[in-house]
Design an enzyme around this catalytic site. Sequence first.
Site, mmCIF file in Angstrom:
data_model
loop_
_atom_site.group_PDB
_atom_site.id
_atom_site.type_symbol
_atom_site.label_atom_id
_atom_site.label_comp_id
_atom_site.label_asym_id
_atom_site.label_seq_id
_atom_site.Cartn_x
_atom_site.Cartn_y
_atom_site.Cartn_z
ATOM 1 N N HIS A 196 -5.321 -11.967 0.488
ATOM 2 C CA HIS A 196 -6.569 -11.008 0.485
ATOM 3 C C HIS A 196 -8.001 -11.012 0.779
ATOM 4 O O HIS A 196 -8.189 -12.854 0.760
ATOM 5 C CB HIS A 196 -6.810 -11.422 -1.044
ATOM 6 C CG HIS A 196 -6.815 -9.123 -1.256
ATOM 7 N ND1 HIS A 196 -8.517 -9.222 -1.434
ATOM 8 C CD2 HIS A 196 -6.680 -8.508 -1.755
ATOM 9 C CE1 HIS A 196 -8.841 -7.706 -1.971
ATOM 10 N NE2 HIS A 196 -7.467 -7.416 -2.281
ATOM 11 N N HIS A 240 -3.528 -2.380 4.548
ATOM 12 C CA HIS A 240 -3.410 -2.080 3.560
ATOM 13 C C HIS A 240 -2.542 -2.016 2.624
ATOM 14 O O HIS A 240 -1.496 -2.910 2.423
ATOM 15 C CB HIS A 240 -4.567 -1.011 3.744
ATOM 16 C CG HIS A 240 -5.801 -0.826 2.324
ATOM 17 N ND1 HIS A 240 -6.109 -1.365 1.387
ATOM 18 C CD2 HIS A 240 -6.397 0.302 2.574
ATOM 19 C CE1 HIS A 240 -6.338 -0.756 0.819
ATOM 20 N NE2 HIS A 240 -6.612 0.491 1.456
ATOM 21 N N ASP A 293 0.500 -5.722 -4.074
ATOM 22 C CA ASP A 293 1.024 -5.425 -3.654
ATOM 23 C C ASP A 293 3.101 -6.356 -3.257
ATOM 24 O O ASP A 293 3.920 -5.258 -3.582
ATOM 25 C CB ASP A 293 1.092 -5.058 -2.086
ATOM 26 C CG ASP A 293 0.223 -3.934 -1.718
ATOM 27 O OD1 ASP A 293 -1.162 -4.004 -0.534
ATOM 28 O OD2 ASP A 293 0.541 -3.010 -2.311
HETATM 29 C C1 SDX Z 1 -4.138 -4.588 0.012
HETATM 30 O O1 SDX Z 1 -9.445 -5.071 -0.046
HETATM 31 C C2 SDX Z 1 -8.911 -4.403 -0.833
HETATM 32 O O2 SDX Z 1 -9.219 -4.563 -1.684
HETATM 33 C C3 SDX Z 1 -7.376 -4.294 -1.048
HETATM 34 C C4 SDX Z 1 -5.740 -3.653 -1.618
HETATM 35 C C5 SDX Z 1 -6.610 -2.356 -2.972
HETATM 36 O O3 SDX Z 1 -6.528 -3.595 -3.936
HETATM 37 O O4 SDX Z 1 -7.277 -2.087 -1.993
HETATM 38 O O5 SDX Z 1 -6.626 -4.766 -3.085
HETATM 39 C C6 SDX Z 1 -4.728 -3.499 -1.060
HETATM 40 O O6 SDX Z 1 -4.969 -3.973 1.092
HETATM 41 C C7 SDX Z 1 -3.921 -5.371 -0.641
HETATM 42 C C8 SDX Z 1 -3.928 -6.510 1.060
HETATM 43 C C9 SDX Z 1 -1.832 -5.679 1.509
HETATM 44 N N1 SDX Z 1 -2.202 -6.631 2.556
HETATM 45 C C10 SDX Z 1 -0.957 -7.347 3.065
HETATM 46 O O7 SDX Z 1 0.015 -8.030 1.863
HETATM 47 C C11 SDX Z 1 -0.506 -7.773 4.368
HETATM 48 C C12 SDX Z 1 -1.103 -9.380 4.328
HETATM 49 N N2 SDX Z 1 -2.478 -9.975 4.236
HETATM 50 C C13 SDX Z 1 -2.883 -9.858 5.295
HETATM 51 O O8 SDX Z 1 -2.704 -8.918 6.489
HETATM 52 C C14 SDX Z 1 -4.010 -10.277 4.964
HETATM 53 O O9 SDX Z 1 -4.472 -11.388 3.787
HETATM 54 C C15 SDX Z 1 -5.660 -9.093 4.641
HETATM 55 C C16 SDX Z 1 -5.212 -8.240 5.723
HETATM 56 C C17 SDX Z 1 -4.402 -8.826 3.554
HETATM 57 C C18 SDX Z 1 -6.472 -10.227 5.064
HETATM 58 O O10 SDX Z 1 -6.058 -11.264 5.553
HETATM 59 P P1 SDX Z 1 -8.230 -11.252 6.269
HETATM 60 O O11 SDX Z 1 -9.171 -11.236 5.111
HETATM 61 O O12 SDX Z 1 -8.797 -11.047 7.189
HETATM 62 O O13 SDX Z 1 -7.608 -13.134 6.856
HETATM 63 P P2 SDX Z 1 -7.230 -13.484 8.052
HETATM 64 O O14 SDX Z 1 -6.262 -12.095 8.449
HETATM 65 O O15 SDX Z 1 -8.438 -13.518 8.750
HETATM 66 O O16 SDX Z 1 -6.236 -15.092 7.086
HETATM 67 C C19 SDX Z 1 -6.789 -15.816 7.031
HETATM 68 C C20 SDX Z 1 -6.100 -16.874 7.402
HETATM 69 C C21 SDX Z 1 -5.378 -16.677 8.901
HETATM 70 O O17 SDX Z 1 -4.641 -18.264 9.501
HETATM 71 P P3 SDX Z 1 -5.290 -19.247 10.187
HETATM 72 O O18 SDX Z 1 -5.489 -17.767 11.815
HETATM 73 O O19 SDX Z 1 -6.660 -19.194 10.004
HETATM 74 O O20 SDX Z 1 -4.406 -20.051 10.445
HETATM 75 O O21 SDX Z 1 -4.914 -17.086 6.691
HETATM 76 C C22 SDX Z 1 -3.848 -16.345 7.268
HETATM 77 C C23 SDX Z 1 -3.661 -15.936 8.772
HETATM 78 O O22 SDX Z 1 -2.839 -16.211 9.319
HETATM 79 N N3 SDX Z 1 -2.842 -15.271 6.610
HETATM 80 C C24 SDX Z 1 -1.548 -15.204 5.929
HETATM 81 C C25 SDX Z 1 -1.568 -14.231 5.092
HETATM 82 N N4 SDX Z 1 -2.511 -13.468 5.322
HETATM 83 C C26 SDX Z 1 -3.874 -14.015 6.229
HETATM 84 N N5 SDX Z 1 -0.951 -15.751 6.531
HETATM 85 C C27 SDX Z 1 0.385 -15.312 6.122
HETATM 86 N N6 SDX Z 1 0.423 -14.724 5.465
HETATM 87 C C28 SDX Z 1 -0.323 -13.833 5.104
HETATM 88 N N7 SDX Z 1 -0.273 -12.713 4.143
#
Ligand code: SDX
Length: 394
Positions: free
Chosen positions: A277, A238, A331
């Site tokens: 996201h 997050h 971010d």
């Molecule tokens: C914020 O919710 C909000 O509005 C949050 C926010 C706000 O203003 O409050 O926007 C602020 O928190 C932004 C997000 C910051 N976090 C990060 O940058 C951390 C990295 N991002 C990931 O952890 C992820 O993208 C999330 C947590 C943000 C969202 O994840 P989801 O919706 O749970 O998606 P997921 O983990 O199930 O991923 C789906 C697929 C997976 O691949 P497969 O298993 O299907 O093959 O996408 C891949 C994931 O491995 N994936 C990524 C990735 N994010 C998703 N692969 C590599 N790098 C990434 N960053």
Amino acid sequence: MQPAGVMSGPIPENKDQSMSTYVKGLEGIIAAQTEMSFIDGQKGILEYVGIPIGELSEKSTFEETVFLLWNKRLPTQAELDKFTSDLRSRYKLPEGMPERIRSLPRTAQPMHVLRTQISALGMYDPDPNANLVEAAREKALNILGYTPTIVAEFDRMRRGLEVVPPDPSLSFAENFLYMLNGEKPTPTMARAFDICMILHADHGLNNSTFTARVIISTLSDVYSAITGAIGSLRGPLHGGANEGVMKMLNEIPSVDAVEDYILGKLERKEKVMGFGHRVYKTRDPRATALKSLAKQLASDTGNEELYIKSRRIEEVMEREVGAKGIYPNVDFYSATTYHCIGLKLDLFTPMFAMSRLGGWSGHIIEQLADNRLYRPKAEYIGPHNAPYVPIDQR
Ligand code: SDX
């Protein structure tokens, strides 16, 4: 899967026929209504009370944006002047708080300091538990005004520097940078920071905002709700991601090394911080606004390589996972922006919190205005009619 030796007797009939299906992480579940942020994750749209985020980051200020979120309309000049002066009258910490901050270990993490000091603020409030909407608004204003001072005073103390008292003649953005650095910021830096505060202020039912709503829905107090939200925001999935982005940019030795670094992370199924996201499956509009800010500041401050590395990361990620809807989020470019403004890496997430106090407070006010205790269900998947095995037979 039954633990060994447990008889699985008849499963009692589920009396509660309203059992809905289990959705992990509440993905896609609507758990609140709000008049503050509208997000279209497919089209990459974000509006605060209907106003596109690009308009606000270009024309508004953080103070005006918080008024908009809390009152669901833009202020008149007189209303903005009053809101601004009410906020500035809360820059100075209550008696006793500076001593608390000075007593903290210099090695404490700023997000832990923030979580603890905002919780402590409740002890200096003569009526901490009042949670009628007007009282909640007052407490939210207290926390919004005090928080930059808490962060700046702690950072000065841990660096062994004299504390710089707040200056109520300065805006929220100017005053924070002044207290932190001991000198007035340039108009460019102050405006860049103000834009960051606008962009991070609210974003629907993200994890930390949901946390705040869940806590206040028990009619607990504002300090507890905000403290919980800070605990949530710290997480690297997050708000903690902006610090993760900066660590990644520092780890990659050169622009040429970006491709191998990113491919390695993807191969190891590691998340690349600042990308992806839960809602946006296209560019986060805040990332677009922060990207141009980062480009400008990187060039102004001799940090061009940071921006070029970021662009290269973006290119590789777009090629490798763009088709999966994984794009830069808020971010990714906020890291470079905060770095160029001169903020230390472990202050990045506290910046996110300082801004998101506006959104969290707005949601607390909305929840109190039309409250219903949050109490979802858990689907029981354990054993039934299990025997109590005496300890000498286990
Ligand atoms: C914020 O919710 C909000 O509005 C949050 C926010 C706000 O203003 O409050 O926007 C602020 O928190 C932004 C997000 C910051 N976090 C990060 O940058 C951390 C990295 N991002 C990931 O952890 C992820 O993208 C999330 C947590 C943000 C969202 O994840 P989801 O919706 O749970 O998606 P997921 O983990 O199930 O991923 C789906 C697929 C997976 O691949 P497969 O298993 O299907 O093959 O996408 C891949 C994931 O491995 N994936 C990524 C990735 N994010 C998703 N692969 C590599 N790098 C990434 N960053």
